[in-house]
Write a protein that holds these residues in place. Structure first.
Motif, PDB file in Angstrom:
ATOM      1  N   MET A   1       0.852  -1.180   0.000  1.00 34.55           N
ATOM      2  CA  MET A   1       0.000   0.000   0.000  1.00 34.55           C
ATOM      3  C   MET A   1       0.898   1.243   0.000  1.00 34.55           C
ATOM      4  N   SER A   2       0.537   2.246  -0.776  1.00 38.59           N
ATOM      5  CA  SER A   2       1.321   3.484  -0.829  1.00 38.59           C
ATOM      6  C   SER A   2       1.191   4.233   0.492  1.00 38.59           C
ATOM      7  N   ARG A   3       2.124   5.163   0.711  1.00 43.08           N
ATOM      8  CA  ARG A   3       2.083   5.968   1.944  1.00 43.08           C
ATOM      9  C   ARG A   3       0.766   6.735   2.049  1.00 43.08           C
TER      10      ARG A   3
ATOM     11  N   ALA B   1      -4.556   7.400   4.527  1.00 36.89           N
ATOM     12  CA  ALA B   1      -6.011   7.512   4.385  1.00 36.89           C
ATOM     13  C   ALA B   1      -6.715   6.381   5.137  1.00 36.89           C
ATOM     14  N   ARG B   2      -6.192   5.169   5.028  1.00 36.30           N
ATOM     15  CA  ARG B   2      -6.798   4.032   5.717  1.00 36.30           C
ATOM     16  C   ARG B   2      -6.699   4.205   7.235  1.00 36.30           C
TER      17      ARG B   2
ATOM     18  N   LEU C   1      -0.051   2.484  12.219  1.00 32.85           N
ATOM     19  CA  LEU C   1       0.616   3.477  13.071  1.00 32.85           C
ATOM     20  C   LEU C   1       2.125   3.233  13.086  1.00 32.85           C
ATOM     21  N   ALA C   2       2.520   1.974  13.254  1.00 33.04           N
ATOM     22  CA  ALA C   2       3.950   1.637  13.271  1.00 33.04           C
ATOM     23  C   ALA C   2       4.602   1.964  11.932  1.00 33.04           C
ATOM     24  N   GLU C   3       3.952   1.575  10.849  1.00 36.71           N
ATOM     25  CA  GLU C   3       4.505   1.803   9.502  1.00 36.71           C
ATOM     26  C   GLU C   3       4.694   3.287   9.212  1.00 36.71           C
ATOM     27  N   LEU C   4       3.663   4.079   9.456  1.00 38.68           N
ATOM     28  CA  LEU C   4       3.739   5.502   9.140  1.00 38.68           C
ATOM     29  C   LEU C   4       4.693   6.237  10.081  1.00 38.68           C
ATOM     30  N   THR C   5       4.721   5.842  11.337  1.00 39.86           N
ATOM     31  CA  THR C   5       5.631   6.475  12.291  1.00 39.86           C
ATOM     32  C   THR C   5       7.073   6.086  11.976  1.00 39.86           C
ATOM     33  N   TYR C   6       7.317   4.809  11.726  1.00 38.84           N
ATOM     34  CA  TYR C   6       8.669   4.368  11.370  1.00 38.84           C
ATOM     35  C   TYR C   6       9.149   5.121  10.120  1.00 38.84           C
ATOM     36  N   ASP C   7       8.289   5.216   9.132  1.00 37.59           N
ATOM     37  CA  ASP C   7       8.645   5.921   7.892  1.00 37.59           C
ATOM     38  C   ASP C   7       9.009   7.377   8.174  1.00 37.59           C
ATOM     39  N   ALA C   8       8.276   8.016   9.081  1.00 37.33           N
ATOM     40  CA  ALA C   8       8.533   9.424   9.415  1.00 37.33           C
ATOM     41  C   ALA C   8       9.813   9.606  10.230  1.00 37.33           C
TER      42      ALA C   8
ATOM     43  N   ALA D   1       3.930  15.744  13.993  1.00 39.20           N
ATOM     44  CA  ALA D   1       2.693  14.988  14.198  1.00 39.20           C
ATOM     45  C   ALA D   1       2.342  14.217  12.934  1.00 39.20           C
ATOM     46  N   LEU D   2       1.779  13.039  13.131  1.00 41.22           N
ATOM     47  CA  LEU D   2       1.292  12.248  12.011  1.00 41.22           C
ATOM     48  C   LEU D   2       0.034  12.891  11.443  1.00 41.22           C
TER      49      LEU D   2
END
Length: 187
Positions: free
Chosen positions: A1-3, A8-9, A51-58, A177-178
């Motif tokens: 899935m794209s960022r 969005a999900r 949450l883990a994926e988006l935070t790790y990416d950031a 912030a995410l």
């Protein structure tokens, strides 16, 4: 899935499981007509993974040694981020700060470190589920600094946009912030 699809999900999951309207008193003592209780999202399998994926990416380019924050909000986040960081080949260890040290055993305020392990000289991100004024995160910052850790930044899943940016700027801390609360209030 794209960022953007992941974002969005996750926003959809937060809206469904963790966002509500109605008068509430926040941890800061302020009254509000909306709230976020991120625990149902953090403890949902898909929510935790996103949450883990988006935070790790950031955070992956911040050269961090540890991720952690004040109990209870930071505990599931730190654990999920630590696990994902291991799977990605860039391990970031987790810890948490107790609101009050245990009155028995080792009487630690910082938990999760192995015997002989310290935060001394380590680069640390303080994570938080929802941030209003920043007061809770500052308690974790203080405990980490007392333990000799270097705060790289404070990172929250949802910034309620009610003073945290200013609080952290005054404390000389970088803050990201995410999501911003306004993204959920408009939608």
């Amino acid at each position: 899935m794209s960022r953007s699809a992941s974002r969005a999900r996750l926003a959809e999951i937060i809206r469904k499981r963790s966002f509500g309207r109605g008068e509430i008193t926040l941890a800061s003592g302020r009254k509000s007509d909306f709230y976020f209780n991120l625990k149902p999202t953090m403890l949902d399998p898909e929510g935790a993974a996103l949450l883990a994926e988006l935070t790790y990416d950031a955070l992956k380019d911040d050269n961090l040694d540890f991720v952690g924050g004040l109990e209870m909000g930071a505990v599931p986040l730190a654990g999920a981020i630590a696990q994902l960081s291991w799977l990605k080949g860039h391990p970031i260890a987790a810890f948490f700060v107790r609101k009050k040290p245990k009155e028995h055993g080792a009487r630690l305020s910082v938990e999760g470190l192995a015997k002989g392990e310290t935060l001394e000289g380590k680069r640390i991100v303080i994570v938080e589920d929802v941030t209003t004024t920043g007061g809770s995160a500052l308690k974790a910052v203080e405990a980490v600094r007392e333990a000799g850790g270097e705060i790289a930044l404070v990172f929250t899943m949802v910034d309620r946009e009610e003073g945290a940016t200013e609080t952290f700027a005054e404390a000389g801390l970088q803050f990201r912030a995410l999501y911003k609360a306004g993204e959920f209030l408009r939608g």
